[in-house]
Design a protein around this motif. Sequence first.
Motif, PDB file in Angstrom:
ATOM      1  N   GLN A 171       0.792  -1.221   0.000  1.00 42.36           N
ATOM      2  CA  GLN A 171       0.000   0.000   0.000  1.00 42.36           C
ATOM      3  C   GLN A 171       0.831   1.283   0.000  1.00 42.36           C
ATOM      4  O   GLN A 171       0.328   2.334  -0.398  1.00 42.36           O
ATOM      5  N   GLU A 172       2.057   1.218   0.466  1.00 42.25           N
ATOM      6  CA  GLU A 172       2.871   2.433   0.583  1.00 42.25           C
ATOM      7  C   GLU A 172       4.222   2.225  -0.085  1.00 42.25           C
ATOM      8  O   GLU A 172       4.921   1.252   0.212  1.00 42.25           O
ATOM      9  N   LEU A 173       4.584   3.152  -0.976  1.00 41.84           N
ATOM     10  CA  LEU A 173       5.869   3.115  -1.661  1.00 41.84           C
ATOM     11  C   LEU A 173       6.555   4.452  -1.469  1.00 41.84           C
ATOM     12  O   LEU A 173       5.995   5.503  -1.787  1.00 41.84           O
ATOM     13  N   GLU A 174       7.784   4.409  -0.939  1.00 43.20           N
ATOM     14  CA  GLU A 174       8.529   5.638  -0.702  1.00 43.20           C
ATOM     15  C   GLU A 174       9.955   5.503  -1.227  1.00 43.20           C
ATOM     16  O   GLU A 174      10.720   4.668  -0.741  1.00 43.20           O
ATOM     17  N   PHE A 175      10.263   6.287  -2.246  1.00 48.09           N
ATOM     18  CA  PHE A 175      11.650   6.491  -2.648  1.00 48.09           C
ATOM     19  C   PHE A 175      12.065   7.811  -2.010  1.00 48.09           C
ATOM     20  O   PHE A 175      11.825   8.884  -2.559  1.00 48.09           O
ATOM     21  N   CYS A 176      12.649   7.737  -0.824  1.00 46.22           N
ATOM     22  CA  CYS A 176      12.924   8.954  -0.078  1.00 46.22           C
ATOM     23  C   CYS A 176      14.205   9.618  -0.569  1.00 46.22           C
ATOM     24  O   CYS A 176      15.074   8.996  -1.170  1.00 46.22           O
ATOM     25  N   ARG A 177      14.320  10.895  -0.299  1.00 49.85           N
ATOM     26  CA  ARG A 177      15.414  11.715  -0.779  1.00 49.85           C
ATOM     27  C   ARG A 177      16.738  11.240  -0.202  1.00 49.85           C
ATOM     28  O   ARG A 177      16.872  11.005   1.005  1.00 49.85           O
ATOM     29  N   ALA A 178      17.736  11.089  -1.068  1.00 48.00           N
ATOM     30  CA  ALA A 178      19.064  10.677  -0.633  1.00 48.00           C
ATOM     31  C   ALA A 178      19.747  11.829   0.091  1.00 48.00           C
ATOM     32  O   ALA A 178      19.544  13.001  -0.231  1.00 48.00           O
ATOM     33  N   ALA A 179      20.564  11.477   1.081  1.00 47.27           N
ATOM     34  CA  ALA A 179      21.264  12.513   1.845  1.00 47.27           C
ATOM     35  C   ALA A 179      22.252  13.273   0.973  1.00 47.27           C
ATOM     36  O   ALA A 179      22.408  14.484   1.095  1.00 47.27           O
ATOM     37  N   ASN A 180      22.904  12.580   0.062  1.00 40.81           N
ATOM     38  CA  ASN A 180      23.855  13.224  -0.835  1.00 40.81           C
ATOM     39  C   ASN A 180      23.180  13.553  -2.160  1.00 40.81           C
ATOM     40  O   ASN A 180      22.179  12.953  -2.538  1.00 40.81           O
ATOM     41  N   HIS A 181      23.721  14.516  -2.859  1.00 45.62           N
ATOM     42  CA  HIS A 181      23.151  14.914  -4.145  1.00 45.62           C
ATOM     43  C   HIS A 181      23.476  13.860  -5.204  1.00 45.62           C
ATOM     44  O   HIS A 181      24.629  13.486  -5.395  1.00 45.62           O
ATOM     45  N   LEU A 182      22.445  13.376  -5.880  1.00 43.38           N
ATOM     46  CA  LEU A 182      22.662  12.365  -6.908  1.00 43.38           C
ATOM     47  C   LEU A 182      23.266  13.002  -8.151  1.00 43.38           C
ATOM     48  O   LEU A 182      22.830  14.077  -8.581  1.00 43.38           O
TER      49      LEU A 182
END
Length: 488
Positions: A171-182
Amino acid sequence: MLSVPRAAQPPPMKMAEAAPPSKKRKSGRPGSSEPEEISSRELPPAAVMEVPDSRTQPPPPGAEGAEEGVDYISTLPDAVLGDIISLLPTREGARTQTLASRWRHLWRSAPLNLDYDDLPAEGDLLIALIAQILSAHTGSGRRLRISANHLCHHPATVDAWLRSPALSNFQELEFCRAANHLPILPAVAASTFRHSSSLCVATISQCRLSDGIFETLHFPQLKQLTLEEVSISEGSLHRVIAGCPVLESMLLNRSTGFKCVRICSPSLRAIGVRVRPGRQPKIIIEDAPYLERLLRLDLEEGLDISVISAPNLEIMGCLSYKRPIHFQGLCAVFPTTLHTIKTLSIYVYYNSVETVLSFMSCFPCLEKLYIKQDVAPYNISWRRKHKSHIRSLDLRLKTVVLKNYRGVLGDVNFAMFFVLHAKMLELLRFKVRGGCSNNFIARQRSLLQLEKRASRDARFEFTNDTYHRKLEDINHARDLSVADPFEC
């Protein structure tokens, strides 16, 4: 049996050892076969779940004859216990296997809550541990939360995870923000949304969403959508919104690829927009019959918002003297009155009473007003210039919060506008910049002429303007639905 690494496990403990000696105590509902409802907030943070001690908690009324020390939680059906476990952090959910043999199989069959932040590993060990959990899990999935780093550097691995039976109908999908800049935004494959029919919450961060992905996708249950630092075209964004018939909260957080967003949604209740520096997209609220909140999360960046039809809009902010919001598509700052707005947050320049009066004219039913003040000069005079305008206003304000208050003469004159003219005022709160002492408060009460206040029931509070929840802290669609987005 899957277990977390040895360092993360507590020593085994028998349920009998966790409970006090057996005594007589009253039970909740004698003879009832219905299980007691248990909230995840009642569960202890540690892995051992103890039965409440009747010596410190009063027994339920009308209950008799039950023995204290009996493990009533373990007598609940597997489905109920599985739901409880799925609400725990991933590591704590895994630790429930050590409670007793009754619990040993539950975590592997409970709806899986898999959050990479809760796992005691990093790098390749973390990837291996996630794969091990997915391969050993026999139940369905509830939530998957991983870093955008995984999507960037291990796309094939992520795709394999999403194909796992352990994440079926999650039910929940999270691609959370990476700490470092991609270094480069990875492209999301269409297979990522193969379970789109079951998704209720989606957070997509730091990736590219190509036009072909949303051609045929439909999200019939999606209620919360966050697009953070995402590259998506205008057409794809419109198709996403159109494909979410029950969407309630949407956050556009520094995403790019579009110049205009037209909101036509029969269900949307809250919208939050934050733009990237140097970008100035246009947001048009064309038809949002249930929209209650429109939150602009930037003060300095350009953002053009036009509201055409939002008959239930009640909360707005933050409106800035630098970047106005247009209504009905006209170019004037506020060409029409909005009687639905009850709560407003504004950013004013030099404590401009003119700006405040213009807002009052446009929102005649305003009850709660938050004012973030720019640095004020030491003298502001408004009484003669705006005397006739003030008389024509019917101020219905009940709560006013002044942020960045310093107590200088300009601040005092500005605050006196509400003291002397808000006849229905219940609370005027001063958030004092730099702290406030008893001497400061006493002097301010004298300068503000509180004995002449228009509302005899008004209260006046002075508090330190320390860190508090503000619009800049909103980074997830669920944050848009807090009771008051402008306060803690």
